[in-house]
Design an enzyme around this catalytic site. Structure first.
Site, mmCIF file in Angstrom:
data_model
loop_
_atom_site.group_PDB
_atom_site.id
_atom_site.type_symbol
_atom_site.label_atom_id
_atom_site.label_comp_id
_atom_site.label_asym_id
_atom_site.label_seq_id
_atom_site.Cartn_x
_atom_site.Cartn_y
_atom_site.Cartn_z
ATOM 1 N N LYS A 10 0.833 -1.205 0.000
ATOM 2 C CA LYS A 10 0.000 0.000 0.000
ATOM 3 C C LYS A 10 0.870 1.259 0.000
ATOM 4 O O LYS A 10 2.092 1.193 0.241
ATOM 5 C CB LYS A 10 -0.912 -0.023 1.237
ATOM 6 C CG LYS A 10 -2.005 -1.109 1.182
ATOM 7 C CD LYS A 10 -2.806 -1.126 2.492
ATOM 8 C CE LYS A 10 -4.007 -2.043 2.418
ATOM 9 N NZ LYS A 10 -4.741 -2.081 3.715
ATOM 10 N N TYR A 50 -12.207 -2.798 -3.570
ATOM 11 C CA TYR A 50 -12.824 -2.936 -2.244
ATOM 12 C C TYR A 50 -14.344 -2.990 -2.350
ATOM 13 O O TYR A 50 -15.046 -2.419 -1.522
ATOM 14 C CB TYR A 50 -12.387 -1.773 -1.348
ATOM 15 C CG TYR A 50 -10.973 -1.917 -0.792
ATOM 16 C CD1 TYR A 50 -10.589 -3.043 -0.070
ATOM 17 C CD2 TYR A 50 -10.028 -0.899 -0.961
ATOM 18 C CE1 TYR A 50 -9.302 -3.162 0.456
ATOM 19 C CE2 TYR A 50 -8.742 -1.012 -0.435
ATOM 20 C CZ TYR A 50 -8.394 -2.148 0.280
ATOM 21 O OH TYR A 50 -7.123 -2.265 0.814
ATOM 22 N N ASN A 123 -1.684 -0.175 7.365
ATOM 23 C CA ASN A 123 -1.129 -1.498 7.669
ATOM 24 C C ASN A 123 -0.253 -2.068 6.553
ATOM 25 O O ASN A 123 -0.132 -3.272 6.399
ATOM 26 C CB ASN A 123 -2.247 -2.477 8.075
ATOM 27 C CG ASN A 123 -3.348 -2.545 7.036
ATOM 28 O OD1 ASN A 123 -3.220 -1.985 5.951
ATOM 29 N ND2 ASN A 123 -4.428 -3.227 7.355
ATOM 30 N N HIS A 126 -1.772 -5.139 1.419
ATOM 31 C CA HIS A 126 -3.033 -5.852 1.200
ATOM 32 C C HIS A 126 -2.720 -7.261 0.736
ATOM 33 O O HIS A 126 -1.776 -7.458 -0.027
ATOM 34 C CB HIS A 126 -3.860 -5.155 0.108
ATOM 35 C CG HIS A 126 -4.988 -6.016 -0.400
ATOM 36 N ND1 HIS A 126 -6.202 -6.086 0.239
ATOM 37 C CD2 HIS A 126 -5.057 -6.897 -1.433
ATOM 38 C CE1 HIS A 126 -6.980 -6.958 -0.398
ATOM 39 N NE2 HIS A 126 -6.300 -7.454 -1.418
ATOM 40 N N GLU A 137 -9.410 -10.597 -7.520
ATOM 41 C CA GLU A 137 -8.396 -9.524 -7.458
ATOM 42 C C GLU A 137 -7.273 -9.733 -8.480
ATOM 43 O O GLU A 137 -6.825 -8.771 -9.111
ATOM 44 C CB GLU A 137 -7.848 -9.422 -6.022
ATOM 45 C CG GLU A 137 -8.900 -8.863 -5.063
ATOM 46 C CD GLU A 137 -8.537 -8.987 -3.582
ATOM 47 O OE1 GLU A 137 -7.404 -9.399 -3.261
ATOM 48 O OE2 GLU A 137 -9.408 -8.680 -2.733
HETATM 49 P P1 GDP Z 1 -7.587 -6.887 5.357
HETATM 50 O O1 GDP Z 1 -8.114 -7.977 4.453
HETATM 51 O O2 GDP Z 1 -6.803 -7.431 6.521
HETATM 52 O O3 GDP Z 1 -6.817 -5.821 4.616
HETATM 53 O O4 GDP Z 1 -8.868 -6.169 6.022
HETATM 54 P P2 GDP Z 1 -10.302 -5.791 5.372
HETATM 55 O O5 GDP Z 1 -10.461 -6.431 4.041
HETATM 56 O O6 GDP Z 1 -11.328 -6.071 6.407
HETATM 57 O O7 GDP Z 1 -10.215 -4.206 5.221
HETATM 58 C C1 GDP Z 1 -9.477 -3.595 4.192
HETATM 59 C C2 GDP Z 1 -8.687 -2.461 4.788
HETATM 60 O O8 GDP Z 1 -9.559 -1.461 5.348
HETATM 61 C C3 GDP Z 1 -7.776 -2.836 5.963
HETATM 62 O O9 GDP Z 1 -6.539 -3.400 5.565
HETATM 63 C C4 GDP Z 1 -7.603 -1.502 6.663
HETATM 64 O O10 GDP Z 1 -6.667 -0.652 5.971
HETATM 65 C C5 GDP Z 1 -8.998 -0.894 6.526
HETATM 66 N N1 GDP Z 1 -9.908 -1.229 7.641
HETATM 67 C C6 GDP Z 1 -10.501 -2.442 7.870
HETATM 68 N N2 GDP Z 1 -11.311 -2.420 8.945
HETATM 69 C C7 GDP Z 1 -11.232 -1.149 9.432
HETATM 70 C C8 GDP Z 1 -11.864 -0.490 10.555
HETATM 71 O O11 GDP Z 1 -12.667 -1.075 11.309
HETATM 72 N N3 GDP Z 1 -11.537 0.813 10.741
HETATM 73 C C9 GDP Z 1 -10.669 1.495 9.929
HETATM 74 N N4 GDP Z 1 -10.419 2.785 10.218
HETATM 75 N N5 GDP Z 1 -10.065 0.907 8.872
HETATM 76 C C10 GDP Z 1 -10.334 -0.389 8.624
HETATM 77 MG MG MG Z 2 -9.602 -7.999 2.989
#
Ligand code: GDP
Ligand code: MG
Length: 159
Positions: A10, A50, A123, A126, A137
């Site tokens: 990222k 997303y 973080n 991805h 993806e």
């Molecule tokens: P990943 O698969 O571990 O990347 O997590 P997700 O697919 O659930 O979410 C995509 C991205 O959105 C994450 O990597 C974070 O950058 C962000 N994100 C996810 N959940 C949250 C949340 O509850 N709060 C905030 N502020 N950001 C979030």
């Molecule tokens: Mg995810």
């Protein structure tokens, strides 16, 4: 068992100058990079990537985050690659992620802080969450002509 998964370093990972360190972790595990490019995505593309998160309260912040600079998009191939890559990446929240994982070693952001600020969790990386997401993806980010078939030396020992 042989799978392909999608990874993106990222904008925070690219800006931190740790592209090489991140890629080397996958290489050292014996996984094979079969596609790689630097891309600066726009809002439309972010929505496609997303698509399951567009209705979440943090989506605006997530969109802002992913379009703020270029990302390094990678397709990784290997045995159980989807699960193994997620293990190397670690859980979503760097605060919880164990040392030894990419998110645990290179970041320390929390849900609490990110939600309070209205920004996405920073973080670093991805990685596709499951088989269905990986297929979607890889296809979204890479054309067939951008992925390559070749043999690594690991294949002699692992396969
Ligand atoms: P990943 O698969 O571990 O990347 O997590 P997700 O697919 O659930 O979410 C995509 C991205 O959105 C994450 O990597 C974070 O950058 C962000 N994100 C996810 N959940 C949250 C949340 O509850 N709060 C905030 N502020 N950001 C979030
Ligand atoms: Mg995810």
């Amino acid at each position: 068992m042989m799978e392909r998964t999608f990874v993106a370093i990222k904008p925070d990972g690219v800006q931190r100058g740790i592209i090489g360190e991140i890629i080397s972790r996958f290489e050292k595990a014996g996984l094979k990079i079969v596609g790689m490019k630097m891309v600066w995505v726009d809002k439309g593309f972010a929505k496609k990537h997303y698509k399951d998160l567009v209705d979440k309260p943090f989506y605006k912040g997530l969109e802002q985050f992913i379009i703020e600079g270029p990302v390094v998009a990678i397709v990784i191939e290997g045995l159980h690659a989807i699960e193994i890559v997620r293990k190397i990446v670690g859980p979503t929240e760097p605060k919880q992620a164990q040392p030894g994982t990419i998110r645990g070693d290179y970041a320390h952001h929390s849900y609490e802080y990110a939600d309070k600020k209205g920004i996405a969790i920073k973080n670093i990386i991805h990685a596709s969450g499951n088989k269905k997401d990986a297929e979607y993806e890889v296809k979204l980010w890479f054309g067939l002509d951008e992925m390559h078939d070749y043999k690594t030396v690991h294949e002699k020992h692992v396969f």
